[in-house]
Design a protein around this motif. Sequence first.
Motif, PDB file in Angstrom:
ATOM      1  N   VAL A 256      30.986  11.491  82.798  1.00 11.86           N
ATOM      2  CA  VAL A 256      31.303  12.900  82.592  1.00 11.86           C
ATOM      3  C   VAL A 256      31.428  13.159  81.094  1.00 11.86           C
ATOM      4  O   VAL A 256      31.899  12.304  80.339  1.00 11.86           O
ATOM      5  CB  VAL A 256      32.599  13.291  83.334  1.00 11.86           C
ATOM      6  CG1 VAL A 256      33.816  12.577  82.754  1.00 11.86           C
ATOM      7  CG2 VAL A 256      32.810  14.794  83.334  1.00 11.86           C
ATOM      8  N   GLU A 260      31.666  19.131  80.184  1.00 12.25           N
ATOM      9  CA  GLU A 260      31.870  19.426  81.601  1.00 12.25           C
ATOM     10  C   GLU A 260      33.356  19.501  81.928  1.00 12.25           C
ATOM     11  O   GLU A 260      33.788  20.339  82.717  1.00 12.25           O
ATOM     12  CB  GLU A 260      31.187  18.385  82.483  1.00 12.25           C
ATOM     13  CG  GLU A 260      31.307  18.727  83.975  1.00 12.25           C
ATOM     14  CD  GLU A 260      30.293  18.020  84.836  1.00 12.25           C
ATOM     15  OE1 GLU A 260      30.155  18.415  86.002  1.00 12.25           O
ATOM     16  OE2 GLU A 260      29.645  17.076  84.346  1.00 12.25           O
ATOM     17  N   ARG A 264      35.426  22.749  83.583  1.00  7.31           N
ATOM     18  CA  ARG A 264      36.245  22.700  84.809  1.00  7.31           C
ATOM     19  C   ARG A 264      37.725  22.792  84.483  1.00  7.31           C
ATOM     20  O   ARG A 264      38.528  23.173  85.331  1.00  7.31           O
ATOM     21  CB  ARG A 264      35.932  21.421  85.589  1.00  7.31           C
ATOM     22  CG  ARG A 264      34.476  21.383  86.080  1.00  7.31           C
ATOM     23  CD  ARG A 264      34.146  20.103  86.798  1.00  7.31           C
ATOM     24  NE  ARG A 264      32.740  20.047  87.184  1.00  7.31           N
ATOM     25  CZ  ARG A 264      32.284  20.114  88.438  1.00  7.31           C
ATOM     26  NH1 ARG A 264      33.146  20.260  89.443  1.00  7.31           N
ATOM     27  NH2 ARG A 264      30.996  20.038  88.696  1.00  7.31           N
TER      28      ARG A 264
END
Length: 333
Positions: A256, A260, A264
């Motif tokens: 990740v 990202e 989120r």
Amino acid sequence: MRTPRLALAITTALAALLAGCGSDTDDAPSAAGSAEAGAYPVTVENCGAEVTFTAQPERVVLLKSASVPFLRELGVLDRVTARAGQYPAGYYDDATLAELDEIPLLTDRTDSSGHLLISRETVIGQEPDLVIGEVDNLSRDSLDAVGIPLIEEPGLCDEGLADPGFDDVEDQMRTYGTVFGRIEQAEAAVADLQERLAAVEERVGEGAGLTAAVLYPTVGGGTTYAYGTRSMAQPQLEAAGLENVFDDVEERVFEVTLEELLGRDPDVLVLLHGDGDPAEVEQAVTDLPGAGELTAVREGRLVTQLFNFTEPPTPLSVTGLEMIVDRVQEMER
């Protein structure tokens, strides 16, 4: 957010205790035998393979630490005649540590990715009647060739678990109970786990309405990994009243990026690590350029704990759940 499995595990507790057997999973004891009255052979399913025991294992070699809490609960840790790998003290109480200290350590050497470095000859030379934990050069097939059975934690099998949950902890406890002829002890241990889960559910209630991500940062710089719905992180966060921001990712673990994570923007970060200083693990995240913009970092909602407190499904996953709930509720006061 997916439907939690915790309530289902609790409501089926009485039925499971009366039945005295596991559910129809890959790792539930089969009907080939019952060790309850000393009746062998018994056969269990493990990682898609049938593993048969003609007697209770008496010479066990451990190649991973994840099974220790199962063996300790069943009172068979003294069957372990040798171990290899790392066994961080943070996982265990004093009594368990004392037992582990009595077991000869073959090696704790690992490669750069954390995989155990041990020769096939070293393990076979111990003359085990059971090896727990599969490593690269000690596959199930290679041990089968010399008549040594192998048990791996289902969450660490190549295919993993499609929908992990706390019921997988119970199933594996019953599997070890069958292998070692400790059926009653396994059911008592399952009942204790279910009581602890029920207590967590009562504490959490409807939850705090926070989101979370479970990460495995690379200390010193490098890849950051996150955990999706095929990891034990998913049911653990659900049971803690937290919503996994990666609950749309049907993988166990994946790389990740910070971008990202920012997109989120979890309220809480649970940071896993293998061993060492937790402060360095936190720093591996907070030092990332732009990490200060994450809500979890900005508000200091970081929970750092050893890997086996989440993965794979073992009694330590219940302890890890309790630790997460303690920390989050403390942060919210």
